[in-house]
Scaffold this motif. Structure first.
Motif, mmCIF file in Angstrom:
data_model
loop_
_atom_site.group_PDB
_atom_site.id
_atom_site.type_symbol
_atom_site.label_atom_id
_atom_site.label_comp_id
_atom_site.label_asym_id
_atom_site.label_seq_id
_atom_site.Cartn_x
_atom_site.Cartn_y
_atom_site.Cartn_z
ATOM 1 N N GLU A 1 -3.351 1.404 11.288
ATOM 2 C CA GLU A 1 -3.697 0.142 10.623
ATOM 3 C C GLU A 1 -3.500 0.324 9.127
ATOM 4 O OE1 GLU A 1 -7.114 -2.428 11.607
ATOM 5 O OE2 GLU A 1 -7.805 -0.695 12.745
ATOM 6 N N GLN A 2 -3.127 -0.790 8.488
ATOM 7 C CA GLN A 2 -3.019 -0.785 7.035
ATOM 8 C C GLN A 2 -3.657 -2.061 6.547
ATOM 9 O OE1 GLN A 2 -1.734 -2.182 4.066
ATOM 10 N NE2 GLN A 2 0.185 -1.102 3.618
ATOM 11 N N LEU A 3 -4.670 -1.938 5.705
ATOM 12 C CA LEU A 3 -5.445 -3.119 5.318
ATOM 13 C C LEU A 3 -5.149 -3.627 3.912
ATOM 14 C CD1 LEU A 3 -9.044 -2.521 6.729
ATOM 15 C CD2 LEU A 3 -7.081 -3.629 7.780
ATOM 16 N N GLY A 4 -4.098 -3.176 3.286
ATOM 17 C CA GLY A 4 -3.827 -3.630 1.914
ATOM 18 C C GLY A 4 -4.318 -2.608 0.894
ATOM 19 N N ARG A 5 -4.556 -3.055 -0.329
ATOM 20 C CA ARG A 5 -4.908 -2.114 -1.407
ATOM 21 C C ARG A 5 -6.233 -1.421 -1.116
ATOM 22 N NH1 ARG A 5 -0.891 -0.323 -3.128
ATOM 23 N NH2 ARG A 5 -0.330 -1.150 -1.130
ATOM 24 N N TRP A 6 -6.297 -0.129 -1.403
ATOM 25 C CA TRP A 6 -7.556 0.602 -1.245
ATOM 26 C C TRP A 6 -8.456 0.261 -2.425
ATOM 27 C CZ3 TRP A 6 -10.810 4.127 -3.524
ATOM 28 C CH2 TRP A 6 -11.716 4.765 -2.665
ATOM 29 N N ARG A 7 -9.523 -0.442 -2.139
ATOM 30 C CA ARG A 7 -10.477 -0.884 -3.178
ATOM 31 C C ARG A 7 -9.777 -1.429 -4.428
ATOM 32 N NH1 ARG A 7 -15.340 3.569 -2.552
ATOM 33 N NH2 ARG A 7 -15.303 3.528 -0.295
ATOM 34 N N GLY A 8 -8.685 -2.147 -4.201
ATOM 35 C CA GLY A 8 -7.982 -2.809 -5.300
ATOM 36 C C GLY A 8 -7.095 -1.902 -6.134
ATOM 37 N N LEU A 9 -7.013 -0.605 -5.798
ATOM 38 C CA LEU A 9 -6.174 0.289 -6.602
ATOM 39 C C LEU A 9 -4.690 -0.018 -6.360
ATOM 40 C CD1 LEU A 9 -7.859 3.815 -6.228
ATOM 41 C CD2 LEU A 9 -8.000 2.230 -8.164
ATOM 42 N N PRO A 10 -3.899 -0.201 -7.442
ATOM 43 C CA PRO A 10 -2.509 -0.610 -7.255
ATOM 44 C C PRO A 10 -1.629 0.431 -6.554
ATOM 45 C CG PRO A 10 -3.019 -0.282 -9.592
ATOM 46 C CD PRO A 10 -4.310 -0.161 -8.853
ATOM 47 N N ASP A 11 -1.988 1.706 -6.611
ATOM 48 C CA ASP A 11 -1.097 2.744 -6.072
ATOM 49 C C ASP A 11 -1.432 3.172 -4.636
ATOM 50 O OD1 ASP A 11 -0.110 2.652 -8.617
ATOM 51 O OD2 ASP A 11 -0.638 4.705 -9.169
ATOM 52 N N PHE A 12 -2.536 2.671 -4.089
ATOM 53 C CA PHE A 12 -2.997 3.211 -2.801
ATOM 54 C C PHE A 12 -3.271 2.110 -1.783
ATOM 55 C CE2 PHE A 12 -3.964 6.544 -5.818
ATOM 56 C CZ PHE A 12 -3.586 7.687 -5.131
ATOM 57 N N ALA A 13 -2.816 2.354 -0.562
ATOM 58 C CA ALA A 13 -3.083 1.433 0.553
ATOM 59 C C ALA A 13 -4.160 2.032 1.453
ATOM 60 C CB ALA A 13 -1.797 1.209 1.341
ATOM 61 N N ASP A 14 -4.948 1.156 2.039
ATOM 62 C CA ASP A 14 -6.074 1.569 2.890
ATOM 63 C C ASP A 14 -5.536 1.742 4.321
ATOM 64 O OD1 ASP A 14 -8.657 2.066 3.613
ATOM 65 O OD2 ASP A 14 -9.376 0.005 3.369
ATOM 66 N N CYS A 15 -5.435 2.964 4.768
ATOM 67 C CA CYS A 15 -4.714 3.238 6.019
ATOM 68 C C CYS A 15 -5.526 4.089 6.989
ATOM 69 C CB CYS A 15 -3.404 3.975 5.731
ATOM 70 S SG CYS A 15 -2.278 3.007 4.732
ATOM 71 N N ALA A 16 -5.273 3.839 8.258
ATOM 72 C CA ALA A 16 -5.945 4.620 9.311
ATOM 73 C C ALA A 16 -4.938 4.948 10.410
ATOM 74 C CB ALA A 16 -7.096 3.806 9.896
ATOM 75 N N TYR A 17 -5.131 6.102 11.019
ATOM 76 C CA TYR A 17 -4.215 6.567 12.072
ATOM 77 C C TYR A 17 -5.003 7.359 13.128
ATOM 78 C CZ TYR A 17 -1.092 6.568 7.930
ATOM 79 O OH TYR A 17 -0.415 6.254 6.774
ATOM 80 N N VAL A 18 -4.522 7.281 14.359
ATOM 81 C CA VAL A 18 -4.895 8.301 15.345
ATOM 82 C C VAL A 18 -3.588 8.925 15.831
ATOM 83 C CG1 VAL A 18 -5.924 8.793 17.595
ATOM 84 C CG2 VAL A 18 -7.005 7.115 16.064
ATOM 85 N N PHE A 19 -3.487 10.230 15.661
ATOM 86 C CA PHE A 19 -2.330 10.980 16.151
ATOM 87 C C PHE A 19 -2.763 11.738 17.406
ATOM 88 C CE2 PHE A 19 -1.441 10.515 11.610
ATOM 89 C CZ PHE A 19 -0.108 10.105 11.627
ATOM 90 N N ARG A 20 -1.933 11.616 18.447
ATOM 91 C CA ARG A 20 -2.248 12.246 19.738
ATOM 92 C C ARG A 20 -1.222 13.342 20.030
ATOM 93 N NH1 ARG A 20 -2.113 8.717 25.389
ATOM 94 N NH2 ARG A 20 -3.481 10.109 26.586
ATOM 95 N N ARG A 21 -1.728 14.424 20.579
ATOM 96 C CA ARG A 21 -0.830 15.530 20.951
ATOM 97 C C ARG A 21 0.205 15.040 21.975
ATOM 98 N NH1 ARG A 21 -1.009 20.780 20.808
ATOM 99 N NH2 ARG A 21 -3.107 20.846 19.946
ATOM 100 N N ASP A 22 1.472 15.350 21.745
ATOM 101 C CA ASP A 22 2.530 14.913 22.663
ATOM 102 C C ASP A 22 2.429 15.635 23.998
ATOM 103 O OD1 ASP A 22 3.570 13.237 20.695
ATOM 104 O OD2 ASP A 22 4.952 14.772 19.943
ATOM 105 N N GLY A 23 2.749 14.873 25.046
ATOM 106 C CA GLY A 23 2.849 15.324 26.439
ATOM 107 C C GLY A 23 2.243 16.645 26.697
#
Ligand SMILES: C[S@@+](CC[C@H](N)C(=O)[O-])C[C@H]1O[C@@H](n2cnc3c(N)ncnc32)[C@H](O)[C@@H]1O
Length: 251
Positions: A229-251
Motif C-alpha cells: 500500500e502507498q498512502l501518499g506523503r509521509w506526514r506531509g514530507l515532500p521526499d517520502f511516501a507512506d508505504c507498507a509491504y508484506v513480503f512472503r518467502r517464495d515457494g
C-alpha cells in the motif's frame, strides 16, 4: 511503481473483521500498520511474530495488537529501549519474549529464532552498520514473511544516505526532532547511550530507501510482495511516501 496498490490477500482479509485502531486503545495505532499485521497473519504459514524496534511512541502497540487479534504461538519484541509500560502489559502474555538489545547485533537473529513474520515498522530507515539491507539479509533466512512499513524515498532513482545530503537538505527532508540541533557538528563524536558515533545511531533518520531498492533486495532474498500500500506523503514530507509491504518467502 509503488503507486499501484497491490492486495493479493484481499479475499482472505475480507473474511476477517476490519482492523480497528481501537483494538489497543492506548496509544493510538496507525491503521496502515494494523492492516499490514493482518495481511501477514492472513498467510497460513504465519503463526508467530517478531517485532523489531516496536517500542518508541507506541509502547509495542503492534506486538500487543498481534497478540490480541491473532493469538500467535509465540511473539518476540526486540528494542534497545523497553519501557516500564511495555513490561507491565507484557506480563499478561507469557509467550511474549522481551529482548532489550540491538536487533543489529550478530547474535540477535539467533536469539529471536525461527518466526512466521518479522515486523519492521518505521525502523529500516534508521539502520546503519548493519545497514537496512543487511538487516533484511540477516532476518530473512529464519522468517516466512517480512512486514515492512517505512517512509520510502521517491524523489531520486536510488537510495541515499540522508546525512550525505548536507545539513540544509537533511533538515528539509526529515521531520523536526529535538536531537537534530547541533547534530551535524557532532557527527563524529561518540553517542554514549549507543556506544557509536552520532552519524551511525538509529535515533536519527539515516536512509532514503527507494521502493525499487527495497523490492530488489527482497527479490534477491527469495521473497515476493503479496501486499503493498502507498498512502501518499509521509506526514506531509515532500521526499517520502507512506508505504507498507508484506513480503512472503517464495515457494
Ligand atoms: C521510530 S520508532 C518505531 C516504533 C514502532 N515500530 C512504530 O512503528 O511505531 C523506532 C524504534 O525502534 C528502536 N530501534 C531502532 N533501531 C534499533 C536497533 N537496531 N536495535 C534495537 N532497537 C532499535 C528504537 O529504540 C525505537 O523504539
Amino acid at each position: 511503481m509503488i503507486a499501484k496498490v497491490v492486495r493479493t490477500l484481499k479475499d482472505r482479509l475480507g473474511a476477517a473483521a476490519p482492523a480497528s485502531p481501537r483494538a489497543t486503545a492506548h496509544p493510538p495505532l496507525v491503521p496502515l500498520k494494523l492492516r499490514t499485521v493482518d495481511a501477514a497473519f492472513a498467510l497460513p504459514e504465519v503463526s508467530s511474530v517478531a517485532d523489531l524496534g516496536g517500542v518508541w511512541a507506541v509502547d509495542a502497540g503492534y506486538s500487543f495488537y498481534a497478540l490480541e487479534r491473532h493469538a500467535p504461538d509465540r511473539a518476540v519484541l526486540v528494542d534497545d529501549d523497553i519501557t516500564p509500560v511495555v513490561r507491565r502489559r507484557a506480563a499478561a502474555f507469557p509467550h511474549l519474549q522481551l529482548l532489550e538489545q540491538n536487533f543489529g547485533l550478530p547474535r540477535t537473529p539467533g536469539d529471536v529464532g525461527p518466526v512466521g513474520v518479522v515486523l519492521l515498522f518505521d525502523v529500516l530507515l534508521h539502520q546503519v552498520d548493519p545497514d537496512w539491507d543487511e538487516i533484511l539479509r540477516r532476518y530473512a533466512p529464519q522468517a516466512q514473511a517480512l512486514a515492512i512499513v517505512n517512509p520510502m524515498y521517491d524523489v531520486a532513482p536510488q537510495t541515499v544516505r540522508l546525512l550525505d545530503l548536507g545539513e540544509e537538505h537533511y533538515r528539509r527532508a526529515v521531520p523536526p526532532q529535538d536531537n537534530l540541533d547541533g547534530l551535524f557538528s557532532r557527527l563524529d563524536e561518540l553517542n554514549p547511550q549507543r556506544g557509536r558515533r552520532w552519524r551511525d545511531v538509529h535515533d536519527v533518520w539515516q536512509w532514503g530507501i527507494t521502493d525499487a531498492d527495497l523490492r530488489a533486495t527482497m527479490t534477491g532474498l527469495g521473497f515476493s510482495a503479496v501486499h503493498a500500500e502507498q498512502l501518499g506523503r509521509w506526514r506531509g514530507l515532500p521526499d517520502f511516501a507512506d508505504c507498507a509491504y508484506v513480503f512472503r518467502r517464495d515457494g
